[in-house]
Design a protein around this motif. Structure first.
Motif, PDB file in Angstrom:
ATOM      1  N   GLY A  73       0.806  -1.218   0.000  1.00 20.08           N
ATOM      2  CA  GLY A  73       0.000   0.000   0.000  1.00 20.08           C
ATOM      3  C   GLY A  73       0.839   1.268   0.000  1.00 20.08           C
ATOM      4  O   GLY A  73       2.026   1.266   0.340  1.00 20.08           O
ATOM      5  N   ILE A  74       0.213   2.360  -0.400  1.00 21.49           N
ATOM      6  CA  ILE A  74       0.879   3.665  -0.353  1.00 21.49           C
ATOM      7  C   ILE A  74       0.724   4.262   1.044  1.00 21.49           C
ATOM      8  O   ILE A  74      -0.057   3.766   1.864  1.00 21.49           O
ATOM      9  CB  ILE A  74       0.271   4.636  -1.394  1.00 21.49           C
ATOM     10  N   LYS A  75       1.462   5.311   1.302  1.00 24.20           N
ATOM     11  CA  LYS A  75       1.256   6.063   2.532  1.00 24.20           C
ATOM     12  C   LYS A  75       0.010   6.929   2.330  1.00 24.20           C
ATOM     13  O   LYS A  75      -0.145   7.553   1.272  1.00 24.20           O
ATOM     14  CB  LYS A  75       2.468   6.943   2.823  1.00 24.20           C
ATOM     15  N   GLY A  82      -2.076  15.094  -3.788  1.00 25.14           N
ATOM     16  CA  GLY A  82      -0.881  14.292  -3.566  1.00 25.14           C
ATOM     17  C   GLY A  82      -0.844  12.989  -4.342  1.00 25.14           C
ATOM     18  O   GLY A  82       0.124  12.228  -4.222  1.00 25.14           O
ATOM     19  N   ILE A  83      -1.859  12.713  -5.148  1.00 28.80           N
ATOM     20  CA  ILE A  83      -1.922  11.434  -5.869  1.00 28.80           C
ATOM     21  C   ILE A  83      -0.722  11.235  -6.790  1.00 28.80           C
ATOM     22  O   ILE A  83      -0.139  10.149  -6.848  1.00 28.80           O
ATOM     23  CB  ILE A  83      -3.243  11.334  -6.664  1.00 28.80           C
ATOM     24  N   SER A  87       3.671   7.588  -2.528  1.00 31.87           N
ATOM     25  CA  SER A  87       4.892   6.832  -2.210  1.00 31.87           C
ATOM     26  C   SER A  87       5.090   5.626  -3.120  1.00 31.87           C
ATOM     27  O   SER A  87       6.183   5.066  -3.184  1.00 31.87           O
ATOM     28  CB  SER A  87       4.853   6.369  -0.746  1.00 31.87           C
ATOM     29  N   ARG A  88       4.041   5.209  -3.817  1.00 33.14           N
ATOM     30  CA  ARG A  88       4.115   4.137  -4.801  1.00 33.14           C
ATOM     31  C   ARG A  88       3.336   4.531  -6.036  1.00 33.14           C
ATOM     32  O   ARG A  88       2.461   5.402  -5.979  1.00 33.14           O
ATOM     33  CB  ARG A  88       3.522   2.839  -4.245  1.00 33.14           C
ATOM     34  N   TYR A 174      -5.025   3.338   1.205  1.00 31.57           N
ATOM     35  CA  TYR A 174      -3.741   2.769   0.819  1.00 31.57           C
ATOM     36  C   TYR A 174      -3.661   2.365  -0.651  1.00 31.57           C
ATOM     37  O   TYR A 174      -2.642   1.831  -1.093  1.00 31.57           O
ATOM     38  CB  TYR A 174      -3.433   1.560   1.703  1.00 31.57           C
ATOM     39  N   GLY A 175      -4.718   2.573  -1.409  1.00 38.60           N
ATOM     40  CA  GLY A 175      -4.694   2.233  -2.840  1.00 38.60           C
ATOM     41  C   GLY A 175      -4.767   0.749  -3.110  1.00 38.60           C
ATOM     42  O   GLY A 175      -4.544   0.304  -4.240  1.00 38.60           O
ATOM     43  N   THR A 176      -5.092  -0.022  -2.087  1.00 40.09           N
ATOM     44  CA  THR A 176      -5.133  -1.486  -2.215  1.00 40.09           C
ATOM     45  C   THR A 176      -6.552  -2.036  -2.271  1.00 40.09           C
ATOM     46  O   THR A 176      -6.734  -3.240  -2.451  1.00 40.09           O
ATOM     47  CB  THR A 176      -4.440  -2.126  -0.996  1.00 40.09           C
TER      48      THR A 176
END
Length: 234
Positions: A73-75, A82-83, A87-88, A174-176
């Motif tokens: 997942g991303i932070k 902020g997309i 962080s990923r 978290y984008g998951t």
């Protein structure tokens, strides 16, 4: 001797001609081999629809979903600005776009259509498996509808004003994770026969059960939100 050579030459020519004709027959229109067509053949007898108890099968709670986000997942993001700097890498999964007719993303209000690559791949696989299962059960073609995707802190703050279940620890941050409704489906062809919603839900339940058994995802059956809450595991 010459007569024997002539017969051998004639046999060789006939064999070559037969081979060329056979190769031509193995092609569909557009040059695709028939073997590929056979792989797409719908079974003569439809596969049986299983009416599983989704509420009993899919009980992965929030902590279970959260356990999967640390690896991929991303932070969490403060806002949608902020997309692009997440962080990923985040993969766009479209607004009202369709990807190979595998799924449709609903009009989003409190989330944005972005997922980490693993989650985007899972979503694609769910849509594809859903189509294949519909075909094998001799049901008309529909697409699943995604109703929620990536949420930022700002999205959750707005959502909490109307939804008391909105959580600051939402896995959607978290984008998951994404939600798929089980009360609505997008039909491909406006004409022709319709499928019952109960049958479409049953097919989707079966698809998710199989993917969960393969440890591809965690799933929570949401009653109030009328959706499958899905988090990728790999």
């Amino acid at each position: 001797m010459n007569s024997k050579k002539n017969r051998l030459l004639l046999l060789s020519i006939l064999a070559l001609a037969f081979l060329l004709v056979s190769c031509g027959d193995d092609k569909e229109k557009g040059g695709e081999p028939l073997v590929a067509a056979k792989e797409r053949v719908v079974p003569e007898k439809p596969n049986k629809i299983l009416y599983l108890n989704a509420n009993r099968i899919f009980r992965d709670d929030n902590d279970t979903h959260l356990s999967a986000v640390n690896k991929i997942g991303i932070k969490p993001l403060a806002s949608r600005e902020g997309i692009k700097k997440a962080s990923r890498e985040l993969v766009p999964v479209g607004g009202a776009m369709r990807f190979n007719e595998s799924y449709v993303v609903d009009r989003l209000v409190h989330s944005s259509p972005f997922l980490v690559p693993e989650a985007a791949k899972l979503l694609q696989d769910i849509g594809t498996a859903f189509h294949d299962s519909l075909r094998n059960k001799h049901l008309p073609q529909y697409s699943i509808i995604v109703t929620s995707v990536l949420r930022t802190d700002a999205d959750i703050k707005k959502l909490s004003r109307t939804n008391v279940n909105a959580s600051k620890r939402s896995v959607h941050c978290y984008g998951t994770t994404f939600d798929i409704t089980y009360t609505r489906f997008a039909k491909h062809d406006d004409e022709g026969r319709n499928a019952r919603d109960v049958d479409l839900k049953a097919v989707l339940t079966e698809v998710l059960r199989d993917l969960r058994a393969q440890e591809r995802c965690y799933v929570k059956y949401e009653v109030k939100q009328a959706c499958f809450h899905i988090t990728t595991r790999q």
